[in-house]
Design a protein around this motif. Structure first.
Motif, short mmCIF file in Angstrom:
data_model
loop_
_atom_site.label_atom_id
_atom_site.label_comp_id
_atom_site.label_asym_id
_atom_site.label_seq_id
_atom_site.Cartn_x
_atom_site.Cartn_y
_atom_site.Cartn_z
N ASP A 159 -5.71 7.55 3.75
CA ASP A 159 -4.62 6.58 3.63
C ASP A 159 -3.61 7.04 2.59
O ASP A 159 -3.97 7.51 1.52
CB ASP A 159 -5.16 5.20 3.26
N ARG B 205 0.84 -1.21 0.00
CA ARG B 205 0.00 0.00 0.00
C ARG B 205 0.87 1.25 0.00
O ARG B 205 0.63 2.20 -0.75
CB ARG B 205 -0.94 0.00 1.21
N ASN C 33 -3.44 -4.80 -2.07
CA ASN C 33 -3.02 -3.66 -1.26
C ASN C 33 -2.68 -2.43 -2.10
O ASN C 33 -2.58 -1.32 -1.57
CB ASN C 33 -1.81 -4.04 -0.41
N TYR C 34 -2.51 -2.61 -3.39
CA TYR C 34 -2.25 -1.48 -4.28
C TYR C 34 -3.51 -0.64 -4.54
O TYR C 34 -3.43 0.51 -4.99
CB TYR C 34 -1.77 -1.99 -5.65
#
Length: 578
Positions: A433, A54, A83-84
């Motif tokens: 995020d 991430r 997670n990308y």
């Protein structure tokens, strides 16, 4: 030159190099070994190892944001690729180039209980420009032709065909994975180039738009998220000097500056009396440029309201290369698929010198609210607002400012933009995020002092950003720690519920000093106006150990929203007297 004996990998690397890609963000794994080894063996690429996928993707986002060229992200098979997704979505909506290379297991093992095996075909379907699956083996000459064509097209898709954006190549590999081969005597793969073109409107189209322009008494250009563009800035400045019916409202992320422009939209809009004053401030022709608009106040101002006794009829143009109709204000009449720079460059010669009072109306209110802003800050007590006053003034000349989402970026909207500061923010999707990770990517490539201003929830959520060995010295992290998601005390709704502290604000007592020690970062702390002034001086000095620095600013959790509400009341009252 030695590369993986997987010929598709060797060809991909040669095509990437030929197209000028430099940065490769690698998340360690085994299935992507052919890519990891081959990129690292090639001096044409700058490889950065980032364990957290991430974080890796957001670092690539920051690199693409600054360079306007795709950085590569590559990971092993399975859930690693998932997670990308947050950074890919941000890149898609912010139109930032990115090339995603996911290693995969051979397709025959999907849904067979095999470890680290999921269906990765088109796995990012909703948030990419296009997805490609390479053949497992290049066993026929047409397989190689097909694979090379897809690779060239994929890279071009990130930077051309209308808009920038993320593109995915899924690469299934059979074992063994670590074999190498010398390709010195073999010919290079063919690279297909896309010839860049410039948007140009046909003469009848220009004439049609010109007619609308000439018959509009009040014209307003609203600028959202845009990369720095001096030419566009000059064109819009000339337009406001030529035509006094034209108002340009600029959000902080628009990177546009001129004495005729109106920045700090939130405080300006909040000064207006609804509905008594609003009709005279609304345009006949609204033109939106750039990506996502931050200000909720300007959206409410332009969108239809049930309280409107007489719906305001206007023409609305959006100028941009989006693949969809961007109708943020619910009044779109014309989508003009061109860059703002290309459109206004072509349209400006058709504009005549025109007098009018609309621009003066906005500028007078803008000056009144700016005066009220400075007056309020003279006596403002310690708070988020007061901290931002000091921060915005202390930013080194030439700073690249990365504003975190939620309250952080909204506080920056209240201050006039400095011409020597470039503003960026993850406003494509506007998630909390990855804001710090994006700033790290930006700092790696831009050679500027780079500051990320982050709220506490965003900071702790993205603390893995520091878990890599490539943190640049020019990075400065400012953490506004007010003990929770203070945005939920500011916006209407959450503060009226019994669940505010636990389920919206997420109250905490965390501090970042231990994170700074864990990653060997320089750490400074402030909890008052005087300690902040001292800390900022040390914070922005060159650090003796060559490491980035964190400045944690503690503000009162329960007072910030009250002070901000008083601020807007003061702006509204004082601007009427001016």
């Amino acid at each position: 030159m030695t590369k993986s004996n997987k010929k598709a990998v060797r060809n991909l690397i040669e095509i990437c190099a030929a197209k000028g890609i430099e940065y490769v963000i690698i998340s360690p794994g085994s299935r992507n070994a052919p890519l990891n080894i081959s990129f690292n063996e090639d001096e044409r690429f700058k490889c950065i190892s980032v364990p957290d996928e991430r974080v890796a993707a957001f670092i690539a986002l920051g690199i693409g944001q600054q360079t306007q060229k795709p950085a590569i992200i590559t990971c092993t098979s399975g859930t690693a690729a998932l997670n990308y997704a947050p950074a890919i979505a941000e890149a898609f909506y912010q139109q930032i180039p990115m090339l995603i290379l996911t290693a995969d297991r051979p397709p025959e093992w999907t849904h067979q209980g095999n470890g680290q095996t999921i269906n990765q075909t088109n796995v990012f379907a909703n948030y990419i420009k296009k997805s490609y699956d390479l053949p497992v083996e290049l066993s026929h000459e047409n397989d190689e032709w097909f694979a090379n064509r897809m690779i060239s097209e994929a890279i071009e898709q990130t930077m051309n065909y209308g808009t920038f954006g993320p593109v995915h190549i899924n690469m299934p590999f059979r074992e063994p994975l670590y074999g190498m081969k010398d390709y010195t005597q073999q010919p290079l793969p063919k690279t297909i180039q896309t010839v860049p073109t410039k948007s140009h409107l046909a003469e009848p189209t220009i004439e049609s738009l010109k007619t609308i322009w000439e018959h509009s008494e009040r014209i307003l250009i609203l600028a959202g998220l845009l990369p720095l563009n001096h030419n566009l800035n000059d064109i819009l400045g000339k337009l406001t000097e030529l035509d006094k019916r034209v108002v340009v409202l600029t959000e902080v992320t628009a990177n546009l500056h001129h004495e005729n422009f109106c920045p700090s939209i939130d405080r300006l809009i909040d000064s207006l009396d609804f509905p008594e004053e609003t009709r005279q401030f609304k345009p006949d022709l609204l033109i939106t440029i750039g990506h996502s608009i931050i200000s909720k106040k300007i959206k409410a101002f332009f969108r239809p309201s049930l309280d409107d006794e007489q719906p305001f009829n206007r023409t609305t143009w959006h100028i941009g290369k989006e693949q969809f109709h961007l109708d943020t204000m619910q009044s779109l009449t014309h989508h003009i698929p061109a860059s703002a720079n290309d459109f206004f460059e072509q349209f400006l010669p058709y504009c005549k010198k025109v007098d009018g009072e609309f621009q003066q109306l906005w500028k007078e209110r803008d000056k009144a609210t700016e005066a009220a802003h400075h007056e309020f800050l003279k006596t403002c007590e310690w708070s988020d607002l007061k901290a931002f006053e000091h921060i915005m003034a202390a930013l080194p000349k030439g700073t690249n400012l990365q504003s975190g989402n939620s309250s952080a970026v909204r506080y920056t909207l209240l201050f006039n933009q400095r011409e020597d500061v470039i503003h960026n923010s993850n406003r494509g999707v506007a998630g909390i995020d990855g804001c710090t990770s994006t700033a790290i990517g930006a700092a790696i490539v831009n050679n500027r002092p780079t500051t990320i201003i982050s709220g506490d929830i965003s900071f702790f959520y993205d603390s893995n950003a520091f878990w890599n060995s490539h943190l640049p010295e020019n990075l400065r992290v400012i953490l506004i720690n007010n003990g929770g998601g203070n945005i939920f005390r500011i916006i209407k709704g959450p503060s009226d519920t019994n669940q505010l502290e636990d389920w919206f604000e997420t109250h905490h007592n965390l501090q970042s000093e231990h994170i700074a020690k864990l990653y060997n970062l320089n750490y400074y702390r402030a909890n008052s106006e005087s300690t902040l002034a001292k800390a900022l001086k040390k914070f922005y000095k060159k650090q003796d150990n060559g490491r980035p620095a964190i400045l944690e600013i503690q503000t009162p959790r329960l007072e910030n929203d009250l002070i901000l509400k008083r601020y807007f009341k003061f702006i509204k009252k004082s601007s009427k007297k001016a």
